[in-house]
Scaffold this active site. Sequence first.
Site, mmCIF file in Angstrom:
data_model
loop_
_atom_site.group_PDB
_atom_site.id
_atom_site.type_symbol
_atom_site.label_atom_id
_atom_site.label_comp_id
_atom_site.label_asym_id
_atom_site.label_seq_id
_atom_site.Cartn_x
_atom_site.Cartn_y
_atom_site.Cartn_z
ATOM 1 N N CYS A 118 4.710 -3.732 -13.047
ATOM 2 C CA CYS A 118 4.995 -3.994 -11.627
ATOM 3 C C CYS A 118 5.863 -5.234 -11.420
ATOM 4 O O CYS A 118 6.337 -5.469 -10.312
ATOM 5 C CB CYS A 118 3.685 -4.128 -10.864
ATOM 6 S SG CYS A 118 2.651 -2.672 -11.048
ATOM 7 N N HIS A 260 5.352 -7.351 -4.400
ATOM 8 C CA HIS A 260 5.006 -6.059 -5.000
ATOM 9 C C HIS A 260 3.937 -5.405 -4.129
ATOM 10 O O HIS A 260 2.933 -6.020 -3.770
ATOM 11 C CB HIS A 260 4.510 -6.280 -6.430
ATOM 12 C CG HIS A 260 3.820 -5.087 -6.992
ATOM 13 N ND1 HIS A 260 4.395 -3.832 -6.973
ATOM 14 C CD2 HIS A 260 2.594 -4.934 -7.575
ATOM 15 C CE1 HIS A 260 3.561 -2.972 -7.517
ATOM 16 N NE2 HIS A 260 2.457 -3.608 -7.883
ATOM 17 N N ASN A 290 1.378 2.173 -4.285
ATOM 18 C CA ASN A 290 1.909 1.261 -5.297
ATOM 19 C C ASN A 290 2.843 2.046 -6.230
ATOM 20 O O ASN A 290 2.382 2.872 -7.010
ATOM 21 C CB ASN A 290 0.718 0.672 -6.069
ATOM 22 C CG ASN A 290 1.142 -0.250 -7.194
ATOM 23 O OD1 ASN A 290 2.297 -0.277 -7.598
ATOM 24 N ND2 ASN A 290 0.189 -0.997 -7.717
HETATM 25 O O1 UT7 Z 1 0.197 -2.946 -9.432
HETATM 26 C C1 UT7 Z 1 -0.502 -3.718 -10.348
HETATM 27 C C2 UT7 Z 1 -1.381 -4.655 -9.707
HETATM 28 N N1 UT7 Z 1 -2.568 -3.959 -9.245
HETATM 29 C C3 UT7 Z 1 -3.278 -4.494 -8.274
HETATM 30 O O2 UT7 Z 1 -2.904 -5.506 -7.750
HETATM 31 C C4 UT7 Z 1 -4.576 -3.860 -7.889
HETATM 32 C C5 UT7 Z 1 -5.581 -4.948 -7.610
HETATM 33 N N2 UT7 Z 1 -6.898 -4.448 -7.228
HETATM 34 C C6 UT7 Z 1 -7.124 -3.826 -6.053
HETATM 35 O O3 UT7 Z 1 -6.248 -3.604 -5.264
HETATM 36 C C7 UT7 Z 1 -8.561 -3.506 -5.709
HETATM 37 O O4 UT7 Z 1 -9.411 -4.119 -6.652
HETATM 38 C C8 UT7 Z 1 -8.862 -1.995 -5.652
HETATM 39 C C9 UT7 Z 1 -8.193 -1.372 -4.444
HETATM 40 C C10 UT7 Z 1 -8.384 -1.332 -6.924
HETATM 41 C C11 UT7 Z 1 -10.366 -1.780 -5.509
HETATM 42 O O5 UT7 Z 1 -10.823 -2.425 -4.331
HETATM 43 P P1 UT7 Z 1 -12.058 -3.416 -4.395
HETATM 44 O O6 UT7 Z 1 -12.318 -3.853 -3.019
HETATM 45 O O7 UT7 Z 1 -11.740 -4.482 -5.411
HETATM 46 O O8 UT7 Z 1 -13.216 -2.487 -4.869
HETATM 47 P P2 UT7 Z 1 -14.152 -2.662 -6.143
HETATM 48 O O9 UT7 Z 1 -13.438 -2.274 -7.390
HETATM 49 O O10 UT7 Z 1 -14.787 -4.019 -6.094
HETATM 50 O O11 UT7 Z 1 -15.243 -1.574 -5.834
HETATM 51 C C12 UT7 Z 1 -16.152 -1.706 -4.703
HETATM 52 C C13 UT7 Z 1 -16.988 -0.453 -4.631
HETATM 53 C C14 UT7 Z 1 -17.603 -0.059 -5.959
HETATM 54 O O12 UT7 Z 1 -18.886 0.451 -5.712
HETATM 55 P P3 UT7 Z 1 -20.165 -0.475 -5.949
HETATM 56 O O13 UT7 Z 1 -20.104 -0.919 -7.372
HETATM 57 O O14 UT7 Z 1 -20.021 -1.621 -4.973
HETATM 58 O O15 UT7 Z 1 -21.294 0.468 -5.622
HETATM 59 C C15 UT7 Z 1 -16.712 1.042 -6.462
HETATM 60 O O16 UT7 Z 1 -17.387 1.952 -7.303
HETATM 61 O O17 UT7 Z 1 -16.183 0.646 -4.220
HETATM 62 C C16 UT7 Z 1 -16.315 1.715 -5.173
HETATM 63 N N3 UT7 Z 1 -15.034 2.393 -5.261
HETATM 64 C C17 UT7 Z 1 -14.676 3.376 -4.421
HETATM 65 N N4 UT7 Z 1 -15.329 3.959 -3.387
HETATM 66 C C18 UT7 Z 1 -14.679 4.935 -2.722
HETATM 67 C C19 UT7 Z 1 -14.010 2.175 -6.124
HETATM 68 N N5 UT7 Z 1 -13.002 3.006 -5.861
HETATM 69 C C20 UT7 Z 1 -13.381 3.763 -4.812
HETATM 70 C C21 UT7 Z 1 -12.768 4.790 -4.086
HETATM 71 N N6 UT7 Z 1 -13.442 5.346 -3.053
HETATM 72 N N7 UT7 Z 1 -11.524 5.232 -4.370
#
Ligand code: UT7
Length: 336
Positions: A118, A260, A290
Site C-alpha cells: 500500500c 492511503h 482499499n
Molecule cells: O492497506 C494496508 C493497511 N491496512 C489497514 O490499515 C487496516 C487496518 N485495520 C483496520 O482497518 C481494522 O482493524 C479492521 C477494519 C480490519 C477491523 O476493525 P477493528 O475495529 O479493528 O475490529 P477488530 O479486528 O478489533 O474486531 C472487533 C470484533 C471482533 O469480534 P470480538 O473478538 O470483539 O468478538 C471480530 O471478530 O469484530 C469482529 N469482526 C467482524 N464482525 C463483523 C471482524 N471482522 C468482522 C466483520 N464483520 N467483517
Amino acid sequence: MKSSAKQGSLIVSTGSAVPDFTINNYQISQIVETSDEWILARTGISERRLLTDYNHSVIDLAVEASKQALEKIDMDPLKIDLIILATSSPNDLFGSASQLQAKIKAFNAVAFDLTAACSGFVIALVTASQFLQTGNYNNILIVGADALSKWTNWSDRSTCILFGDGAGAAILQSCSLQNNEILGFHLSTDGNYSDQLSLAYQNQYSPHPSLKLAQGSFNYIQMNGREVYKFAISKVPESILLCLNSLNLSADDVNWLLLHQANDRILKAVADKLSIGSDKIISNLNKYGNTSAASIPLVLDQALSENKISKGDIVVVSGFGAGLTWGTVVLRWMSD
Ligand code: UT7
C-alpha cells in the site's frame, strides 16, 4: 528537495481505472458473517470493485489508467523514459511493467515493478522524482495497480470486506527548480512487523523424492487488523510531521490530506492527531475500499477531476501498509 537537484519534478497528468463489477456490503454479508452496518461503521466502505472478468487482469487496469493520463495531455508514449509499476499482485513475478510498456507502446521506456504494497505509489513517486532531479530522465509514468481480490481469502471476514481492485497513473515531468512540485519526503520500514500483514510464499512439497527441495505457492493475505491499525495511526502522523518540519511547514499549512485509503477511522485519527480538519481529508473509500497501491493515485485523479486541488495548495500524500512500510511526500500543487 536537496540543493544538488538539477531539475524539479511535476505531476502533469493523472488517470485511473476500476473494474465494472461492484460488490456491496450486503452482497459480502451473503458470503461471510458480517453486515453492512458493521463494515460501514468500522471502515467507511460501502462497496468495492472486483476484477471478475477471466480475460482482464491488473495490467488491463494499468493500461487504461495510463492511456487516460497520456490522452489528457496528448502525449506521445514514445516520450516516456521510464515506467514504474507499483503492484503487489502482478501478472508475472518477473515483473509486469514490461507488459504495460508494450501495451501502451512506450517502447523507449525502461520499465520495472516496485513492490511495496500500500506504500507502493508513494515510493514510486519518490523514486521517479530522484531520476528527474538528477537530470537523467524527463518523462516518467508511475502506476499503482492492484487486484488483491485474487489473493483474498473469501472466507476471512476480517480481510475480504476491505479490498477492492483498481489502478491509478501519474505522469511526472522534469521542470525548472522554481516550479518543483515535490517539496520533500520521508520513508520508513520496520521489518520486525512484516508478519502483521503479509501475502507470504509457503513451501508445500518436494517436486521429486530425490531432490531436497521444497516448492510451493503464495498464501492468502493475512492481517492482524488491530496491530496494523495502531501502527498506522501512530506512525503516519509522525512521518507527516517530520516531513513538514524538514520543510519549515506546519500542519496549519496543509490544504489536503491524501492518505492511503485503508479505513475512514484511520484517515480521521491521523487528521485529528495533526489537528487538521476532516474537511481537508480526500477520500473515496466508500465506493472503492482499499485498493492497495492504486488507492492514492485513484483518489488523486478523482480529486483533480472534481477541481478540488488548486494551484499553490500543499498536499500531503502518505502511504502505509505491509512491510511494515510507511511514507510521506509533500507536494506544492503547481497546475491550475
Ligand atoms: O492497506 C494496508 C493497511 N491496512 C489497514 O490499515 C487496516 C487496518 N485495520 C483496520 O482497518 C481494522 O482493524 C479492521 C477494519 C480490519 C477491523 O476493525 P477493528 O475495529 O479493528 O475490529 P477488530 O479486528 O478489533 O474486531 C472487533 C470484533 C471482533 O469480534 P470480538 O473478538 O470483539 O468478538 C471480530 O471478530 O469484530 C469482529 N469482526 C467482524 N464482525 C463483523 C471482524 N471482522 C468482522 C466483520 N464483520 N467483517
